[in-house]
Design an enzyme around this catalytic site. Structure first.
Site, mmCIF file in Angstrom:
data_model
loop_
_atom_site.group_PDB
_atom_site.id
_atom_site.type_symbol
_atom_site.label_atom_id
_atom_site.label_comp_id
_atom_site.label_asym_id
_atom_site.label_seq_id
_atom_site.Cartn_x
_atom_site.Cartn_y
_atom_site.Cartn_z
ATOM 1 N N HIS A 206 0.849 -1.196 0.000
ATOM 2 C CA HIS A 206 0.000 0.000 0.000
ATOM 3 C C HIS A 206 0.883 1.245 0.000
ATOM 4 O O HIS A 206 1.725 1.428 0.882
ATOM 5 C CB HIS A 206 -0.930 -0.009 1.208
ATOM 6 C CG HIS A 206 -1.947 -1.102 1.136
ATOM 7 N ND1 HIS A 206 -2.474 -1.710 2.258
ATOM 8 C CD2 HIS A 206 -2.540 -1.707 0.072
ATOM 9 C CE1 HIS A 206 -3.348 -2.632 1.883
ATOM 10 N NE2 HIS A 206 -3.399 -2.645 0.558
ATOM 11 N N ALA A 207 0.675 2.099 -0.981
ATOM 12 C CA ALA A 207 1.624 3.162 -1.309
ATOM 13 C C ALA A 207 1.812 4.173 -0.199
ATOM 14 O O ALA A 207 2.924 4.649 0.040
ATOM 15 C CB ALA A 207 1.153 3.868 -2.584
ATOM 16 N N GLU A 209 1.783 3.995 2.950
ATOM 17 C CA GLU A 209 2.298 3.518 4.229
ATOM 18 C C GLU A 209 3.826 3.638 4.258
ATOM 19 O O GLU A 209 4.556 2.660 4.192
ATOM 20 C CB GLU A 209 1.814 2.081 4.460
ATOM 21 C CG GLU A 209 0.293 2.006 4.516
ATOM 22 C CD GLU A 209 -0.270 0.597 4.439
ATOM 23 O OE1 GLU A 209 0.530 -0.365 4.495
ATOM 24 O OE2 GLU A 209 -1.498 0.453 4.309
ATOM 25 N N ARG A 265 -3.275 4.764 -2.104
ATOM 26 C CA ARG A 265 -3.086 3.450 -1.488
ATOM 27 C C ARG A 265 -2.781 2.349 -2.499
ATOM 28 O O ARG A 265 -1.947 1.481 -2.265
ATOM 29 C CB ARG A 265 -4.364 3.089 -0.720
ATOM 30 C CG ARG A 265 -4.512 1.638 -0.283
ATOM 31 C CD ARG A 265 -5.897 1.428 0.320
ATOM 32 N NE ARG A 265 -6.235 0.025 0.477
ATOM 33 C CZ ARG A 265 -5.991 -0.693 1.577
ATOM 34 N NH1 ARG A 265 -5.360 -0.148 2.586
ATOM 35 N NH2 ARG A 265 -6.365 -1.961 1.649
ATOM 36 N N ASN A 281 -3.261 -5.991 -2.015
ATOM 37 C CA ASN A 281 -3.473 -6.947 -0.930
ATOM 38 C C ASN A 281 -4.903 -7.476 -0.872
ATOM 39 O O ASN A 281 -5.353 -7.967 0.150
ATOM 40 C CB ASN A 281 -3.087 -6.335 0.420
ATOM 41 C CG ASN A 281 -2.687 -7.399 1.424
ATOM 42 O OD1 ASN A 281 -2.134 -8.441 1.060
ATOM 43 N ND2 ASN A 281 -2.976 -7.154 2.692
ATOM 44 N N TYR A 335 -1.486 1.267 9.566
ATOM 45 C CA TYR A 335 -1.045 1.375 10.923
ATOM 46 C C TYR A 335 -1.953 0.543 11.804
ATOM 47 O O TYR A 335 -2.949 0.002 11.352
ATOM 48 C CB TYR A 335 -1.041 2.846 11.386
ATOM 49 C CG TYR A 335 -2.374 3.557 11.255
ATOM 50 C CD1 TYR A 335 -3.284 3.553 12.307
ATOM 51 C CD2 TYR A 335 -2.717 4.219 10.084
ATOM 52 C CE1 TYR A 335 -4.493 4.196 12.191
ATOM 53 C CE2 TYR A 335 -3.928 4.858 9.960
ATOM 54 C CZ TYR A 335 -4.827 4.846 11.027
ATOM 55 O OH TYR A 335 -6.039 5.474 10.899
ATOM 56 N N GLU A 409 1.117 -4.815 11.212
ATOM 57 C CA GLU A 409 0.727 -3.412 11.108
ATOM 58 C C GLU A 409 1.587 -2.622 12.090
ATOM 59 O O GLU A 409 1.512 -2.825 13.299
ATOM 60 C CB GLU A 409 -0.756 -3.243 11.442
ATOM 61 C CG GLU A 409 -1.705 -3.965 10.493
ATOM 62 C CD GLU A 409 -1.994 -3.174 9.227
ATOM 63 O OE1 GLU A 409 -1.477 -2.039 9.100
ATOM 64 O OE2 GLU A 409 -2.735 -3.687 8.370
#
Length: 796
Positions: A206-207, A209, A265, A281, A335, A409
């Site tokens: 996910h971009a 993050e 994302r 994902n 997160y 996470e």
């Protein structure tokens, strides 16, 4: 608690052209949106999607909904969601100024997490620019771009040639390289690198993050540094395993999050209907298309038109299949501070023995993180711990490939969300590094040793001490008859082997020997697996031993919190209106205990003992409430040096309920000057709810100087609206240990030190033939006189 299945992980506003259609009242559905657009419309959608995106005045808001109608009403106002994490019926949304007003008009319970998302993004960008302008800034002082990550990989390949090996994974939709690299010791006779077990860590599916690629790179960097320094544990691991890193799985999306939209994302696939991106994902082929994924291209959990439709997921799939030695895998995200094992697609548990392995390693990794940083990571199956999610990489790795797999996470729990501050990079990396080491231990070593109750560092004089040891391995089992404790009381003595007592399920009991005050008991463990391979803890047990000092109890204090011994409730800064500390018998609610912890009592200090009509009736509201102890001594009355002073208490803390859970830390402070000044002793983050009585122990020596004027302070703080805050304290104890000074033999009368009166007292006893005088120093008769005078002239 599982989130309602209605909630996808996120929501992306449709393109500008779609928004205009909706605004003009035109009917628009996912079915219509799935049709190919005319070239002009497609070009307009692409242009709108590619435009730089700002979030001025947008707020991150945590919303509670009770019905489908409330959920849909809230989601129509959202620009995007910030959290896939579900606690009850909660979702974190980003809403614009106008829509925030509309959200308030809906009357839904909510709490603002971030007042201005763009201000957070601007501060992040300013910090990046400042760090890059500093000469000598460290790589992990700020977040790094796709190009900078690749440059760092090249540096590692150059600086650690023979240890770091380039492992290309594939290319993205727009031909950006998905790079990987392996870390292992060079080939050695009988131990070729190509036969070692492998473990894979990837980041950035996910971009947005950004902490994910930084953590993957930090683990690699730290692993190489420890290997180069000769760390015995790391050397042993890399002699037996290869650790593979793929920092950025979704490079197109990651670049886009830097250049166009910080909150992006998904991948950058043009879905052909005015929407863009597939959630990588949700694109994996095991149970693809199920619960927790979406068939709508506008959703941030859009699974794509088919399994592995994305070149990014297909490349990583082929990479894993081509490496059957990969035994385990972790996919790093943010997160939430969670350790998530399969399954994501169903609430059913994996079959045994895999589920027991997941449970054990979930706990081991969480315990290592807590030992490193004090942070709480919650472990469990993805479906029931966070939310349903079909088509995830851990489900495919475990379900299709029969390899262990997790999602972790990373920090935080919502205070900054995806825009984590740069000062969190290294702490997050350190705790993740410690967690992965215990996993690699399990995979690579003949046997792994862990200590659920910790390793003792001090022992009571004259008493043996029991230690719980777990000995396990991924592919082998321990031979119980070979498990031994190696120990000695004196460094000059040889190590003594003592068999460990098997307790079942890989658990053993070790008993450390008794010693005298001042001794240092040294110890280690050794065992053999069912293949005849030996393993030890520490790794080089013959050269490095654990050590525990033998001390005596000088002072022991216990307050069972049954009567008020002089506590003070309140402080000048307190503003709480309810939930004020009181000494009472607690009444059970969903957030507070129904009884104290003392075996011989009923009361405890608690933030409002009454249950009321609901969980929030008497919780802490309106600010802080403070509880301060009376003054107590942490010194020996006889003046013996204090080697250990352990302060302990039982604590109940709950902050995981309400519309904005996990946002209110609990603070404990310590003072050694009767409360004139205070220093932090413990900070429990808002997501660290115990919801149970938990004992905490703190060694004060080395933290604060023990005095006769110690105090401890507990602060429960309702810092923001929407949360339920409850706390309770019981069984405050202090144990002070050290070694009393050896009495001076020449001070024969025991008064006023060594003086002439001691000579008269000694001679009177000698002529009377009294033991201790006539045989002073173990030399009966006249030699005793010379031994005494020698000690007297020496001053002791």
């Amino acid at each position: 608690m599982k989130h309602t299945t209605l909630v996808p992980c996120g929501w992306q506003r449709w393109s500008l052209s779609v928004a205009l259609l909706a605004a003009s009242g035109a009917a628009f559905s996912d079915a219509a949106a799935s049709q190919p657009q005319p070239d002009a419309a497609a070009a307009a959608a692409q242009l709108a999607n590619d435009a730089p995106r700002r979030f001025d005045g947008y707020k991150a808001v945590r919303v509670r909904f009770a019905t489908t109608r409330e959920y849909l009403a809230a989601m129509t106002l959202a620009e995007t969601t910030w959290s896939c994490e579900a606690r009850g019926d909660l979702v974190d949304l980003v809403v614009g100024p106008d829509n925030f007003a509309a959200l308030r008009e809906l009357g839904l319970e909510h709490a603002v997490l971030v007042e201005d998302v763009q201000a957070l993004i601007d501060a992040e960008r300013a910090q990046i620019e400042q760090a890059n302008a500093l000469r000598g800034a460290g790589y992990f002082d700020t977040f790094r771009t796709y190009d900078e990550v690749n440059t760092r990989i090249d540096t590692l390949l150059h600086d650690h040639a023979g240890v770091v090996e380039h492992m290309p994974v594939g290319t993205s939709r727009f031909d950006r390289a998905i790079r990987g690299f392996g870390v292992s010791s060079p080939d050695s006779p009988g131990n070729p690198r190509g036969q070692r077990v492998q473990v894979l860590f990837n980041g950035t599916q996910h971009a947005r993050e950004w902490i994910s690629p930084m953590t993957v790179m930090f683990i690699a960097d730290r692993l190489l540094a420890d290997y180069a320094s000769g760390d015995p544990r790391v050397v042993a691991l890399l002699d037996r395993a290869e650790v593979i890193f793929v920092p950025i799985v979704n490079p197109d999306g990651y670049v886009f999050s830097w250049t166009n939209n910080r909150m992006w994302r998904k991948t950058r696939t043009n879905n052909g209907n005015g929407t863009f991106g597939v959630d990588p994902n949700r694109n994996w082929g095991y149970e693809w298309g199920g619960e927790g994924s979406s068939g709508s291209g506008s959703s941030e959990t859009y699974r794509g038109p088919a399994p592995f439709s994305e070149p990014e997921t297909a490349a990583l799939r082929d990479f894993i299949i081509a490496r059957p030695r990969i035994a385990a895998h972790i996919d790093f995200h943010s997160y939430g501070q969670l350790i998530l094992s399969p399954w994501g697609y169903t609430s059913a548990l994996p079959p045994e023995p895999a589920q027991s392995v997941f449970v054990r390693l979930n706990g081991d990794m969480a315990r290592e993180i807590r030992a490193e940083s004090g942070m709480t990571y919650v472990g469990g199956p993805s479906y029931t711990t966070i939310y349903p999610a079909a088509g995830t990489v851990p489900d495919w790795v475990f379900g299709d490939q029969s390899r262990l797999s997790w999602t972790i996470e990373l920090r935080d729990t919502g205070a900054n969300g995806f825009v984590l501050t740069a000062d969190q990079i290294e702490p997050t990396g350190r705790e993740a590094y410690r967690a992965i080491l215990t996993l690699v231990d399990y995979l690579a070593l003949p046997l792994r040793f862990t200590f659920p109750d910790g390793q003792p560092t001090t022992l009571e004089q004259g008493q043996t001490t029991d230690v719980l040891v777990v000995i396990d391995s991924h592919t082998r089992s321990v031979n119980p008859s070979t498990a031994v404790l190696l120990s000695r009381v004196s460094p000059a003595s040889p190590l003594v082997e003592t068999p460990l007592v098997p307790l079942g399920a890989d658990r053993f009991l070790a008993t450390l020997p008794a010693g005298s005050c001042g001794d240092a008991v040294q110890y280690a463990f050794r065992a053999q697996n069912d293949a005849g391979e030996w393993s030890a803890f520490p790794i080089d047990a013959t050269g490095t031993l654990l050590s525990a000092e033998v001390v005596a109890t000088l002072l022991s204090m216990r307050d069972p919190c049954e009567v008020d011994l002089g506590w003070t409730v309140g402080a000048p800064t307190d503003t709480a209106t309810t939930g004020i500390w009181e000494l009472a018998v607690p009444q059970q609610t969903a957030a507070q205990p129904g009884q104290d912890v003392s075996p011989d009592g009923t009361r405890c200090w608690i933030t409002g003992a009454a249950a009321g009509s609901g969980v929030g009736s008497f919780d802490v509201d309106g600010g802080a409430t403070t509880l301060t102890s009376y003054a107590f001594s942490a010194l020996d009355s006889g003046g013996a040096p204090v080697q250990s002073a352990v302060l302990s208490y039982y604590l109940w803390y709950s902050n995981d309920r309400g519309s904005s859970p996990g946002q209110d830390p609990f603070y404990v402070y310590i003072s050694n000057d009767d409360g004139q000044t205070w220093m932090p002793l413990q900070i429990i983050p808002g997501n660290g709810s115990t919801n149970a009585w938990v004992r905490f122990d703190f060694e004060l020596v080395g933290l604060i100087e023990p005095t006769d004027f110690m105090r401890v302070r507990f602060v429960a703080d309702d810092a923001g609206p929407g949360s339920i805050v409850e706390a309770a304290v019981d069984e405050l104890t202090l144990v002070v240990r050290g070694c009393p000074p050896v009495p001076c033999a020449a001070d024969f009368d025991g008064e006023n030190g060594v003086d002439v009166n001691d000579i008269f007292a000694f001679l009177a006893g000698w002529f009377a033939g009294e033991p201790g005088a006539y045989d002073f120093g173990g030399t009966p008769g006249v030699p005793a006189i010379f031994a005494f005078l020698s000690a007297w002239f020496a001053g002791c």
